[in-house]
Design an enzyme around this catalytic site. Structure first.
Site, PDB file in Angstrom:
ATOM      1  N   TRP A 151      -7.531 -10.855   5.048  1.00  0.00           N
ATOM      2  CA  TRP A 151      -6.989  -9.957   6.065  1.00  0.00           C
ATOM      3  C   TRP A 151      -7.929  -9.986   7.248  1.00  0.00           C
ATOM      4  O   TRP A 151      -8.996  -9.431   7.175  1.00  0.00           O
ATOM      5  CB  TRP A 151      -6.852  -8.512   5.532  1.00  0.00           C
ATOM      6  N   GLU A 187       0.822  -1.222   0.000  1.00  0.00           N
ATOM      7  CA  GLU A 187       0.000   0.000   0.000  1.00  0.00           C
ATOM      8  C   GLU A 187       0.845   1.256   0.000  1.00  0.00           C
ATOM      9  O   GLU A 187       0.516   2.239   0.660  1.00  0.00           O
ATOM     10  CB  GLU A 187      -0.948  -0.004   1.206  1.00  0.00           C
TER      11      GLU A 187
HETATM   12  C1  ADA Z   1      -4.405  -2.080   4.914  1.00  0.00           C
HETATM   13  C2  ADA Z   1      -3.103  -2.562   5.444  1.00  0.00           C
HETATM   14  C3  ADA Z   1      -3.230  -3.575   6.514  1.00  0.00           C
HETATM   15  C4  ADA Z   1      -4.545  -3.614   7.301  1.00  0.00           C
HETATM   16  C5  ADA Z   1      -5.745  -3.153   6.537  1.00  0.00           C
HETATM   17  C6  ADA Z   1      -6.975  -2.799   7.348  1.00  0.00           C
HETATM   18  O1  ADA Z   1      -4.849  -2.733   3.831  1.00  0.00           O
HETATM   19  O2  ADA Z   1      -2.257  -3.101   4.466  1.00  0.00           O
HETATM   20  O3  ADA Z   1      -2.100  -3.404   7.315  1.00  0.00           O
HETATM   21  O4  ADA Z   1      -4.441  -3.128   8.554  1.00  0.00           O
HETATM   22  O5  ADA Z   1      -5.434  -1.995   5.816  1.00  0.00           O
HETATM   23  O6  ADA Z   1      -7.423  -3.612   8.153  1.00  0.00           O
HETATM   24  O7  ADA Z   1      -7.501  -1.720   7.166  1.00  0.00           O
END
Ligand code: ADA
Length: 755
Positions: A517, A383
């Site tokens: 994620w 990012e």
């Molecule tokens: C971004 C980042 C991550 C994560 C995510 C989020 O994409 O790369 O570190 O924290 O955001 O949860 O918003």
């Protein structure tokens, strides 16, 4: 021979107000490694975790080699984030970067008799030239991976090259079914009497090949007939040992566990492992745990890896920095294709010193981890376009990519683009394969936007291997309701979102990898979302590893072969309403649902089975059967669902969005997007807008409505997001806000004079 002495016990620690000690400070706190001083404040909210310089000290006796000339090294397995190491008051090494191992030859600083004082100053305060500078996780400080003392004879396998093991093994499968192992080692100060003897043993401990080379020219390729491949379902490991031999005496020894595998990526066919198309489907992982911060033990690492294995994932993105050797070991042994990366994240710094720091972290990552068969990809940034693009940024990426390829031509390089990265332009075609982070269906946009976005990119770029490096949404296991919606933080919405995403990915095997994620909730001191301060709650599993959320099981249904069935909503235990919906996940073709022992019906389906049942007031046992698999939960039919199921701010936010349109009479929803000089606009960064209190206030309100982040200078996620523009944030959302929202905000901003 080499001896490795574990120095994890017997440390003294102090947080503030101390300098370099001259003797062991008995009044400091006694601690054991692994240790971080942010175990609690790094994940309890408030954004005020302690960032500063803290001291560790302990004593040791100098280990002796039988022959004169032996060397003693201190090995720090990681120190967050900058560290200076002293022995008996003299500095042995200073290291920048909180996630890699480093060593120092301390021989000359040691007393031969009696106690030596080892002191380490760890510092996790912000340093502009050290990455990460700003990101969505806590930058824990401390000696959180352990410390060793290594004693070696004068001539030994190298310990000075970027923390590497001194042994490099490259197994390459041959078409005939065997493999060639390229072996190379580095010996410090050999004379003509030294040789290196290599031995390759199979998993059963039998030697299958060997070689001997002079110690000053150690490179050799040996054949292993009928080599057993390393694969996800069969992670077969060989052990290569290099022995430094002086006639009939072994001087030093190092070894590595390695695997024979080959892989490639194709834009149309996706990831191919050992000749078989293997779409990589898995999760990202941070290294931390409830009230332990990042100070995890080897057992903790293996526990995490096992939970991920039970999920059925075949890949892990180890975000956003180098992880522990223990975890890479676990991946080698359990069978995962790993994406390893450096913390070049969120905010780009033009300073050449910052680039140098990236270079050294990348060298350490690759040199220290080269032998791990699980690692297939080196990630060079994440990012990084949040703060916009520049020629320097692009140039630095090319340099990092080149460096990775030079250090390791056997693996693929990759990148995680922020959602709004233009789909064409200079950020593409730098790395071998690419990936995007998208949060359509969470920060904005609809979950249904994901599939079409991926298809469009794929059609426009048939030459790019595309992955989805991040996607996810928050799920908090005490929030529930019958009509889950984006941003309600409920366990049900998270599960619905992942039902959709699991299908999107299953239907697109050409996507070389995807990473949820995140696997586990993790510490991010600056966050305050969903009523949980200090954490990111996008995990499929809670930060204490105790609760597997419903979303965990949808992936298990897609990814595992062992028969499973899971009834969702066991924590949504009190239900109101005439009919109750019961969702069941299974990898079996048919599911039968029983309530209080009576069959409600059988359904044939694919992964998701939805039943509706009317319940009488009181308790009911709900059971699901799918082949040999069974699950059951208890539900209570109530008049009204408990208030604790709904987060109050969810209602407030919905009202806020409505009010934006209702109350603001001067809104121009059809305003053309204009950007007159001397005025603010949605194209300005938050930092620029903050120069005018009026502009800031206007944008804060809008951003809060769109992202749920409260962006005020110096507070919460400000550091990470200050270089973003309102336009960028809303594009990232994929158009979740009602039409005219961005235009109306711009129309307001262009009335304000620039300060
Ligand atoms: C971004 C980042 C991550 C994560 C995510 C989020 O994409 O790369 O570190 O924290 O955001 O949860 O918003």
């Amino acid at each position: 021979m080499r001896t490795i002495i574990d120095l994890d016990q017997g440390w003294k620690f102090i947080r503030e107000g101390a300098g370099l000690p001259t003797a062991l400070p008995e009044h400091w706190q006694s601690v054991e490694l692994p240790h971080t001083w942010n175990a609690v404040d790094g994940m309890d909210g408030g954004g005020n975790y302690y960032r500063g310089r803290c001291w560790y000290a302990r004593t040791f006796e100098m280990p002796r080699q039988p022959l004169p000339g032996g060397r003693v090294y201190v090995e720090i397995l990681a120190a967050g984030q900058q560290a200076a190491v002293y022995v008996n008051g003299r500095q042995a090494v200073y290291h920048e970067g909180g996630y890699s191992s480093f060593r120092a030859d301390v021989t000359e600083l040691c007393r031969e008799d009696g106690e030596n004082l080892l002191a380490v100053a760890c510092d996790n305060s912000n340093k502009d030239s050290v990455y990460p500078q700003s990101a969505d996780f806590t930058f824990y400080g401390g000696l959180y991976r352990g410390v060793n003392l290594i004693s070696v004879p004068h001539t030994h396998f190298d310990l000075d090259h970027f923390g590497g093991p001194g042994l490099k093994v490259t197994p390459r499968p041959c078409p005939c079914g065997g493999a060639k192992f390229e072996l190379e080692s580095w010996v410090t100060d050999p004379d003509e009497n030294f040789t290196v003897m290599y031995s390759i043993k199979n998993a059963e401990g039998h030697e299958v090949a060997s070689a001997v080379r002079p110690a000053d020219s150690t490179k050799v390729t040996v054949a292993v007939p009928n080599a057993h491949r390393w694969d996800i379902d069969d992670p077969y490991l060989y052990t290569v040992t290099a022995t430094l031999q002086r006639r009939n005496e072994a001087y030093d020894e190092v070894s590595a566990r390695v695997g024979v595998r080959e892989f490639s990526c194709d834009p149309q066919k996706g990831f191919i492992l050992n000749g078989a198309a293997t779409p990589l489907r898995g999760v990202s992982r941070h290294q931390d745990k409830l009230y332990q911060g990042n100070a995890l033990t080897r057992a903790d690492h293996f526990e995490d890896a096992r939970i991920i294995k039970e999920l059925g994932a075949n890949t892990i993105r180890l975000a956003h920095y180098q992880h522990s050797q223990d975890f890479y070991d676990a991946c080698d042994q359990l069978g995962f294709a790993v994406w390893a990366e450096i913390p070049f994240i969120s905010v780009f710094n033009q300073d050449p010193a910052a680039h140098e720091n990236c270079v050294s972290q990348l060298k350490e990552l690759i040199i220290q981890n080269y032998n791990h068969p699980s690692i297939c990809f080196w990630g060079i940034s994440n990012e990084i376009l949040i703060g916009g693009i520049s020629d320097k940024l692009v140039e630095n990426h090319h340099e990092l990519n080149k460096l990775a390829k030079e250090l390791d031509p056997t693996r693929l390089t990759t990148i995680a683009h922020v959602s709004m990265t233009p789909t064409s332009g200079p950020m593409h075609h730098i790395t071998d394969v690419e990936s995007y982070n998208h949060y359509f269906g969470w920060y904005g946009g609809k979950m249904e936007d994901n599939g079409p976005w991926l298809d469009k990119f794929h059609a426009e770029h048939p030459d790019i291997c595309l992955g989805l490096s991040e996607y996810g949404c928050e799920g908090i296991v005490t929030y529930h309701g019958p009509s889950p919606a984006c941003k309600d933080y409920s366990e049900e919405y998270q599960a619905l979102y992942h039902e959709h995403m699991a299908k999107v990915l299953d239907e697109r095997p050409w996507i070389w990898s995807s990473h949820v994620w995140n696997m586990f909730d993790f510490g991010c001191a600056a966050r305050n979302e969903g009523g949980v301060a200090g954490r990111n709650n996008k995990g499929l599993v809670t930060i204490d590893r105790r609760t597997r959320k419903d979303s965990y099981y949808i992936y298990q249904a897609y990814w595992t072969k062992t028969p499973m069935v899971h009834i969702c909503g066991r924590r949504y235990a009190q239900r109101a309403g005439a009919a109750v919906e019961i969702r069941v996940y299974s990898n079996q073709p048919q599911v039968e649902l029983l309530i209080d022992g009576e069959s409600v019906g059988k359904q044939a389906g694919d992964k998701v089975f939805v039943f509706t049942a009317a319940l009488e007031p009181g308790f009911h046992i709900v059971a699901a059967k799918a082949g040999d698999a069974m699950d059951s939960i208890t539900l209570e039919k109530v008049e009204q669902e408990p208030a604790v199921y709904v987060l109050p701010e969810v209602k407030e936010r919905a009202e806020g969005v409505a009010n934006w349109f209702k109350l603001a009479v001067d809104l121009d929803l059809t305003a053309p997007m204009e950007f007159p000089e001397g005025k603010y606009s949605v194209k300005d960064s938050m930092e620029t807008l903050a120069q005018s209190p009026e502009a800031l206030e206007m944008v804060r309100e809008a951003v809060k409505l769109v992202t749920n982040f409260d962006l005020s200078p110096g507070v919460g996620m400000w550091d990470m997001m200050k270089s973003m523009t309102p336009e960028g944030m809303m594009t990232m959302g994929g158009g979740a806000m009602p039409q005219g929202f961005l235009e109306s905000l711009n129309a307001k901003l262009i009335k304000i004079d620039r300060v």
